[in-house]
Design a protein around this motif. Structure first.
Motif: not given
Lengths: 311, 311
Positions: A153-173
């Protein structure tokens, strides 16, 4: 000699990650010398259809059984048999990439199995591309980014990890997208609830649980306006009551989740004792069949464990 | 806040890989911020004792149950419950690194699971060190190299993959050993059969199988001189016959494997029908209770599958 063909697929009633992790993993494996085709175990839901239309990506061929087409398969985003093709026991599972518990799963032969407790399977597949130093095509990066937005849910779910954040940033780029604005648009596309009947909405994303002998059903719908969704409250209540009688549920919890504010209103119907247990477990009050659940977005992490512990 | 302590261990009746993969994985995880201790589910066998003496390495603490010492554990080289600590169901399994099939294994929560169909778990752990760019200490490299030599019979078992070969070369370089000469010495150390009774030898590395209703027991001993081992043929036959009566086996296969020449002589005792099935499956002749099995070294890959298919 060319490699024997294998199919790659996610779970039944597929969501964006189940389909897109299969597409991304199939491409990666083909780069590494395998001969695979990604398929889907169902038609796209509203959100997934938006994603594939938006990036002009081809939705995989839909199958419901292997029917002897191949002898070997690779699973993503699931392992439990009942979530897979109907004839999963007739084929050899050679690879699994997943982020769930392992249950109702058994193989005759050694296999590749990669599970990590991250928010999204596409994050694990992103790590594998990096480990193998394979370049991620723009369109596949867009599908993987969409999967992470969907599952977290756009990094807002409590299941989100730092690796999900890093991956989303990299993939969006790589995909050239602004994930904040694209993500909201995409999540909203999945909340076009007016096109569905209330019966469809309480079925769409519902799971059953046995909690200490109590039959508990928990459904979830995402919205951008809880009040608007609750305009059909009387119909929801009627359908849920009929379902409880029909299926013998002791408790039915419909979570109506605002994906913009990360809050939930629950529609709670069941036995008096079960409702009392729900109130204690979630530290809330049920009145007029409704309960306020501020900050709750994850059934898996915020609703099932406390409820299961109280029953 | 320091991480909660976890234990890391391989299977019961541990061999060199079960113990050393636990040591290597525990060290890796501690470098990555976990708080783990490697333990062993049994005393070292002859080969493993040679390895730990040779490199002056500390053999891990031996346990048979968790007994409430920790709440979380990591498994290497096994996943099936019956091969693990007796109270495995009382703890949370957070990580598994393995090269076997998955069976009789289930978790409540998502976990890290890394399985690959390679010859040795230490090869997978070697890949993980490389992925995480963690330097492998000399002594741990020596233990991992020994594991690969043990599991692949110095790269001669048909379970050996190119990755096992690459890992053994790299680890031997780090450890400063000539793996050909050291490996032979190490494998021979595990074949000091004279120190064991024939009853111990047919028990030491034996597994039971149900093959289409037939109870089949397959034991294996490694030697450097099959004729020398067969000097005790009469005792082997007596013990196996007693075992068949006692345990109700339809077929007992004792594989006496020459690790230098990669050949096996089988001592085969059982029902007439079962012996006929064995002859057809392995394409050999049983005479005087013995069968020649040239080129056979792997029970898992060369004996169980054809036998299971014929029954």
């Amino acid at each position: 000699m060319p490699k024997e063909k294998e199919l790659v697929f996610g779970h039944k009633n597929p969501d964006t990650d189940a389909v897109s992790a299969a597409v991304a993993y199939s491409y990666l494996q083909n780069q590494l010398g395998y001969n695979t085709e990604a398929v889907a175990l169902g038609e796209p839901n509203l959100e997934t259809k938006f994603v594939y239309d938006h990036f002009d990506a081809k939705y995989p061929r839909v199958i419901s059984a292997i029917n002897g087409e191949v002898k070997k398969v690779m699973l993503v985003d699931h392992n439990e048999r009942q979530q897979s093709v109907s004839d999963i026991d007739d084929v050899q599972i050679t690879h699994v990439v997943d982020h769930h518990r392992i249950a109702n799963f058994e193989t005759k032969l050694p296999l590749y199995y990669r599970a990590e407790p991250l928010g999204c399977v596409s994050t694990i597949v992103w790590k594998m591309y990096n480990e193998e130093e394979i370049e991620i095509p723009t369109k596949i990066a867009a599908l993987m980014a969409s999967s992470i937005i969907s599952d977290t849910l756009l990094l807002k779910s409590p299941t989100t990890t730092d690796e999900d954040r890093d991956a989303l940033k990299d993939l969006s780029k790589i995909a050239g997208i602004d994930y904040e604005s694209y993500g909201l648009e995409m999540l909203k596309a999945g909340t076009n609830l007016d096109s569905k009947s209330t019966q469809e909405l309480i079925d769409m994303d519902a799971k059953s649980f046995d909690m200490n002998g109590n039959s508990v059903r928990i459904a979830q719908v995402n919205t951008v306006d809880i009040d608007d969704t609750l305009k059909r409250e009387a119909d929801f209540i009627k359908d849920i009551k009929a379902e409880n009688v029909d299926k013998g549920y002791n408790l039915f919890v419909l979570l109506i989740t605002n994906i913009l504010t990360s809050d939930t209103t629950g529609v709670i119907i069941g036995d008096d004792d079960a409702i009392k247990t729900f109130e204690e477990a979630l530290n809330t009050k049920v009145s007029d069949n409704k309960a306020s659940l501020p900050g709750v977005v994850s059934r898996k992490k915020q609703v099932v464990p406390p409820l299961d512990a109280k029953f």
